[in-house]
Design a protein around this motif. Structure first.
Motif, short mmCIF file in Angstrom:
data_model
loop_
_atom_site.label_atom_id
_atom_site.label_comp_id
_atom_site.label_asym_id
_atom_site.label_seq_id
_atom_site.Cartn_x
_atom_site.Cartn_y
_atom_site.Cartn_z
N ARG A 462 0.85 -1.20 0.00
CA ARG A 462 0.00 0.00 0.00
C ARG A 462 0.88 1.25 0.00
NH1 ARG A 462 -4.02 -1.24 5.00
NH2 ARG A 462 -1.99 -1.40 6.03
N ASN A 463 0.51 2.23 -0.80
CA ASN A 463 1.25 3.48 -0.87
C ASN A 463 1.20 4.22 0.46
OD1 ASN A 463 2.35 4.19 -3.65
ND2 ASN A 463 0.30 3.42 -4.13
N LEU A 464 2.34 4.76 0.88
CA LEU A 464 2.44 5.57 2.09
C LEU A 464 2.97 6.95 1.73
CD1 LEU A 464 4.08 2.96 4.52
CD2 LEU A 464 1.64 3.50 4.29
N LYS A 465 2.74 7.89 2.62
CA LYS A 465 3.26 9.24 2.43
C LYS A 465 4.78 9.21 2.56
CE LYS A 465 2.95 13.96 4.23
NZ LYS A 465 2.35 14.83 5.27
N ILE A 466 5.45 9.81 1.58
CA ILE A 466 6.91 9.80 1.56
C ILE A 466 7.46 10.71 2.65
CG2 ILE A 466 8.93 10.46 0.19
CD1 ILE A 466 7.40 9.57 -2.28
N SER A 467 8.51 10.20 3.33
CA SER A 467 9.15 10.95 4.40
C SER A 467 10.66 10.82 4.26
CB SER A 467 8.70 10.41 5.76
OG SER A 467 9.45 10.97 6.81
N ALA A 468 11.37 11.84 4.74
CA ALA A 468 12.84 11.82 4.69
C ALA A 468 13.42 10.77 5.63
CB ALA A 468 13.40 13.19 5.02
N ASP A 469 12.69 10.45 6.70
CA ASP A 469 13.10 9.41 7.64
C ASP A 469 12.00 8.36 7.72
OD1 ASP A 469 15.43 10.84 8.24
OD2 ASP A 469 14.38 12.02 9.77
N LEU A 470 12.37 7.14 8.07
CA LEU A 470 11.39 6.06 8.19
C LEU A 470 11.15 5.74 9.66
CD1 LEU A 470 12.55 3.52 5.43
CD2 LEU A 470 10.95 5.43 5.25
N ARG A 471 9.89 5.79 10.07
CA ARG A 471 9.54 5.41 11.44
C ARG A 471 9.22 3.92 11.42
NH1 ARG A 471 8.63 7.92 15.98
NH2 ARG A 471 8.68 9.97 14.96
N LEU A 472 10.13 3.13 12.00
CA LEU A 472 10.03 1.68 11.91
C LEU A 472 9.31 1.08 13.10
CD1 LEU A 472 13.68 0.79 10.77
CD2 LEU A 472 11.70 1.37 9.35
N ASN A 473 8.54 0.04 12.82
CA ASN A 473 8.00 -0.85 13.84
C ASN A 473 8.07 -2.26 13.27
OD1 ASN A 473 5.76 -1.08 12.09
ND2 ASN A 473 4.72 0.63 13.10
N SER A 474 7.23 -3.17 13.74
CA SER A 474 7.35 -4.56 13.30
C SER A 474 6.95 -4.78 11.85
CB SER A 474 6.51 -5.47 14.20
OG SER A 474 5.13 -5.14 14.07
N GLY A 475 6.17 -3.87 11.27
CA GLY A 475 5.73 -4.02 9.90
C GLY A 475 6.77 -3.49 8.93
N PRO A 476 7.29 -4.29 8.02
CA PRO A 476 8.34 -3.81 7.10
C PRO A 476 7.84 -2.69 6.20
CG PRO A 476 8.18 -6.21 7.06
CD PRO A 476 7.00 -5.72 7.82
N LEU A 477 8.73 -1.74 5.94
CA LEU A 477 8.49 -0.66 4.97
C LEU A 477 9.39 -0.89 3.77
CD1 LEU A 477 8.35 2.48 7.31
CD2 LEU A 477 6.44 1.09 6.46
N ILE A 478 8.87 -0.53 2.60
CA ILE A 478 9.61 -0.69 1.35
C ILE A 478 9.78 0.68 0.72
CG2 ILE A 478 9.69 -1.88 -0.87
CD1 ILE A 478 7.52 -3.79 0.30
N ALA A 479 11.02 1.12 0.57
CA ALA A 479 11.31 2.44 0.01
C ALA A 479 12.07 2.27 -1.29
CB ALA A 479 12.12 3.28 1.00
N LEU A 480 11.68 3.04 -2.31
CA LEU A 480 12.30 2.96 -3.63
C LEU A 480 13.17 4.18 -3.88
CD1 LEU A 480 9.28 1.74 -5.81
CD2 LEU A 480 10.79 0.42 -4.31
N PHE A 481 14.37 3.93 -4.41
CA PHE A 481 15.33 4.98 -4.70
C PHE A 481 15.86 4.80 -6.13
CE2 PHE A 481 15.46 4.13 -0.15
CZ PHE A 481 15.37 5.40 0.39
N PRO A 482 16.52 5.81 -6.66
CA PRO A 482 17.12 5.66 -7.99
C PRO A 482 18.07 4.48 -8.04
CG PRO A 482 17.13 7.95 -7.33
CD PRO A 482 16.69 7.18 -6.13
N ASN A 483 18.29 4.00 -9.24
CA ASN A 483 19.09 2.80 -9.44
C ASN A 483 20.52 2.93 -8.94
OD1 ASN A 483 19.29 0.13 -10.37
ND2 ASN A 483 20.26 0.81 -12.27
N ASP A 484 21.06 4.17 -8.88
CA ASP A 484 22.45 4.38 -8.47
C ASP A 484 22.56 4.87 -7.03
OD1 ASP A 484 21.35 6.86 -8.78
OD2 ASP A 484 22.97 7.67 -10.03
N ALA A 485 21.51 4.69 -6.23
CA ALA A 485 21.48 5.29 -4.89
C ALA A 485 22.27 4.50 -3.86
CB ALA A 485 20.03 5.44 -4.42
N ALA A 486 22.69 3.28 -4.16
CA ALA A 486 23.34 2.45 -3.14
C ALA A 486 24.57 3.10 -2.56
CB ALA A 486 23.68 1.09 -3.73
#
Length: 784
Positions: A462-486
């Protein structure tokens, strides 16, 4: 012709990915008419038929259990409109049905994607359901699916194959849906083996079967596991050596039937290092295209577990063909449904399972299991019996879409120990991207990011509101970045893939054959006599199409003796020759519990076959070592009788030893007289275990020693030799094999037996009879 084929296999081994050439180009899947299982794509009108009871009111609930609508049926249907991606339930009182809305795939699922699923199609679904189930797999972005078969249903007698079976139906249905099929079996037909749970003793039967089914399904089944979990008792309890010989014959048969097929390793259920190393010693790696394993371990145990398998994988791709961390069902025994809270936990675990497995280097991870399936109180399935989804199915679709083609880049180094964050190169929605999956194993944690993601999703996709930081809990979040972001992230690299070991298959396969009751599975060994010669049948097969000649060399432990094996001249195609290997360990001066015997062939152009197997002298050579007696162990008054239930047990003296006479009671019967140990009676430094002379006078039982530590914890060790009625045997219990008493021992902070901390010992048994009588003599500590 087969000879030419075999030369080609030696010169150019088929890679695991070669089977993809059989499959036509995939297309983007669309739902079937009627939307089986109530699975829809975002943007579609969600229309459900009215359940059997038409009385209202009904409520539409989202994944969190929040009511989002109060729909009313119209003309026998619920018109729910266009719903966003997610899991939903339509509920009235105790009556409910579920539905899923998935994001439509924007590109065909890659043939290299590691997201796979155990479906067991042929066993769980009739023919009229197979198309629907295959569609549900494809809609979820699954690449490979795992099926099941019974050999005896296809080959009902030697050489007699049934023309059409449920396995043909399932192979065709899944292949038509664009899925890559992995097939597996776990049982020999009765015509091929007296003990069907074990491999057929004549490996030509396995070769012929796999040659035929690989040919039969050359366009439908792209991969085979020759046997399921052969390393555990439920599926035969084979040693690594037995698994290696079987694997070699099956690989040769599969490639003869279809050179492009992926011939997987017959898969491991455990990571018993003795079995793994036994397989490795047989140099089996030219005969498996993928190294296959199973696990149901907690996520933080993955690094060590995978390391054990990588160490013996010979650099072949890892396929995890079963894995999960399931939950229990509760309530109605007919429905066998997990609670809502546990269903959400399982949905989170689905994504975590893929993420942790892929990080460790799995090239294909098959989640267990799609269908409704229980073992005891455990529910594995992510679909219900009527094909409607549980939340785990929606999480599977999120993995299939957003981790398509995923390859691990590393693990982030967050400040909090509870944070779990993994980076992948993947193709979400068909586009190359860097994908971060993160969660917290305890509490909440805010994970700072070096750049803002271009997309953010929860574990259901499900789409979530994009944030500069991720507030983590037990449910995994999936964030997408440009291909060269590693390069913007600070990473611990994923585990390195071991180098690919070279080697070429030989048409000559060697096999040691021994009775099932001689196998010591924990040691991956076969019992041999330590007080006389042992004769072991060894078989040589020629799976080529021309005669071969060669000689065999035997490598023995120091001091062991054997007779020479005859040269093999003009071993005919598809023939089997029995040889006898004589072992005599009486001259040995070593005291190892197990030893390794190796037979290596020199067959010139036909290659270098290897047979390695482990033997366990019985009684163990270690009992020859003179160790200090346990003071007072021959005095009945020092022993404290202990018996289950309200049964009785006595300890009396006889001929300088003890006689234990007992009648245990209760469902779990046991008899374990206890001997408290003074400080000076404890094991001396360097002691390896306890030895005693046992004689079984009456009854039947499994004999064990129990060692009690000063902190109250208790460790149990089986005796390596099993006393037989009327016989006297030297029994050995090793400290290194002692395990904490499961469910009844006090916990131990370091989790291992400390011999110098032993304050009492028990020698006894778990009887299978109502009465048990046995003697104990010569109780002593043993040192190598």
């Amino acid at each position: 012709m087969r000879h030419l084929l075999f030369k080609a296999l030696i010169l150019a081994p088929v890679l695991a990915s070669s089977s993809t050439a059989q499959q036509p180009s995939r297309t983007i899947p669309s739902p079937l008419a009627g939307h089986p299982g109530n699975v829809f794509l975002a943007g579609e009108e969600v229309v459900l038929s009215v359940p059997h009871s038409r009385a209202g009111p009904w409520r539409l609930l989202d994944y969190e259990g929040k009511a989002i609508a109060d729909p009313k049926p119209s003309e026998g249907r619920f018109l729910l409109g266009r719903l966003p991606v997610g899991y939903y339930e339509l509920r009235r009182d105790k009556e409910s049905t579920s539905l899923a809305v998935l994001a439509p795939l924007k590109a065909p699922t890659s043939l290299r994607s590691p997201i796979a699923l155990d479906v067991a199609m042929a066993w769980f679904y009739p023919k009229d359901k197979m198309e629907a189930v295959s569609s549900l797999c494809a809609l979820a972005g699954v690449n490979r699916v795992r099926d099941r078969l019974l050999w005896g249903e296809i080959e009902t007698a030697k050489g007699k194959f049934t023309p059409t079976t449920r396995y043909d139906d399932s192979a065709f249905a899944q292949s038509r849906a664009g899925l890559e099929v992995l097939q597996v079996m776990h049982r020999s037909p009765e015509w091929a083996a007296k003990v069907p749970s074990r491999f057929p003793p004549d490996l030509r039967d396995a070769y012929d079967f796999y040659q035929e089914v690989a040919r039969r399904w050359r366009n439908e089944v792209t991969a085979f596991e020759p046997w399921n979990e052969a390393d555990i008792s439920a599926f035969g309890g084979h040693t690594g050596s037995e698994m290696a010989s079987f694997q070699k014959a099956c690989w040769l048969g599969l490639k003869a039937g279809n050179p492009s097929v992926t011939a997987c390793l017959n898969v491991f259920a455990l990571h018993n290092r003795a079995q793994l190393e036994d397989l490795r010693d047989n140099e089996a790696w030219p005969y498996f295209d993928t190294f296959n394993l199973h696990h149901y371990a907690p996520f933080d145990e993955y690094p060590q577990l995978y390391a054990d398998f990588r160490a013996v994988s010979a650099g072949r791709p890892l396929w995890v063909s079963e894995c999960a961390l399931p939950v229990k069902w509760a309530g109605d025994p007919v429905l066998q449904e997990p609670t809502e809270a546990d269903s959400r936990i399982l949905a989170e675990r689905v994504l975590k399972t893929f993420v942790c497995s892929l990080h460790e280097g799995s090239a294909a991870t098959f989640y267990f299991l799609l269908p409704h399936y229980v073992e005891g109180q455990t529910q594995f399935g992510i679909l219900r019996k009527d094909l409607t989804p549980r939340p785990g199915y929606v999480a599977l679709a999120a993995a299939g879409r957003l981790l398509a083609n995923a390859r691990p880049l590393g693990r982030l180094k967050p400040a909090a120990a509870a944070a779990r964050a993994f980076l992948f190169s993947a193709n979400p929605d068909g586009q190359p991207a860097t994908v971060l999956v993160a969660w917290s194993s305890a509490g909440e944690y805010e994970l700072p990011l070096p750049l803002s993601p271009g997309g953010l999703f929860d574990h259901l996709g499900r789409n979530l509101k994009i944030s500069a930081d991720l507030r983590l809990n037990s449910g995994p979040l999936i964030a997408l970045f440009p291909n060269d972001a590693a390069k913007r992230f600070t990473l611990e690299p994923p585990p390195a893939t071991p180098p690919r070991l070279p080697g070429a298959p030989s048409p000559v396969v060697l096999q040691a054959l021994w009775p099932e009751d001689c196998v010591v599975l924990s040691r991956s060994a076969c019992r041999v006599f330590s007080d006389k010669e042992t004769r072991i049948p060894v078989f040589a097969y020629n799976f080529g199409d021309t005669p071969v000649s060669g000689r065999l060399t035997v490598t023995m432990p120091p001091g062991w003796q054997t007779g020479p094996l005859p040269e093999l001249n003009d071993l005919a195609p598809h023939s089997r020759v029995e040889l006898t290997l004589t072992l005599d360990c009486r001259p040995s001066t070593t005291s190892h519990l197990t030893e390794t015997i190796q037979v290596v062939g020199d067959f010139g152009p036909a290659g270098r076959p290897v047979l390695s197997f482990r033997v366990m002298p019985d009684p163990p050579l270690l009992v020859r070592q003179r160790g200090p007696p346990v003071p007072g162990a021959n005095e009945p008054s020092r022993w404290q009788p202990s018996v289950s239930g309200d049964g009785f047990a006595t300890v009396s003296e006889q001929g300088g030893g003890l006689v234990i006479d007992a009648a245990p009671k209760g469902a779990d019967k046991w008899v374990y007289p206890k001997l408290p140990l003074a400080v000076e009676s404890r094991p001396p430094a360097g002691a390896a275990g306890l030895c005693c002379t046992l004689q079984l006078l009456e009854g039947e039982a499994q004999f064990r020693a129990i060692f009690d530590e000063e902190n109250g914890s208790s460790y149990v060790a089986d005796f390596t030799t099993r006393p037989k009625h009327g016989e006297t045997t030297e029994a050995l219990a090793l400290f290194e094999t002692a395990a904490l008493g499961a469910g009844w021992s006090k916990p131990d902070s370091n989790g291992k037996l400390d011999p110098m901390e032993i304050v009492s010992l028990k020698i006894g048994c778990n009887p299978r009879t109502d009465r048990i009588r046995f003697t104990i003599r010569n109780v002593r500590w043993v040192k190598p």
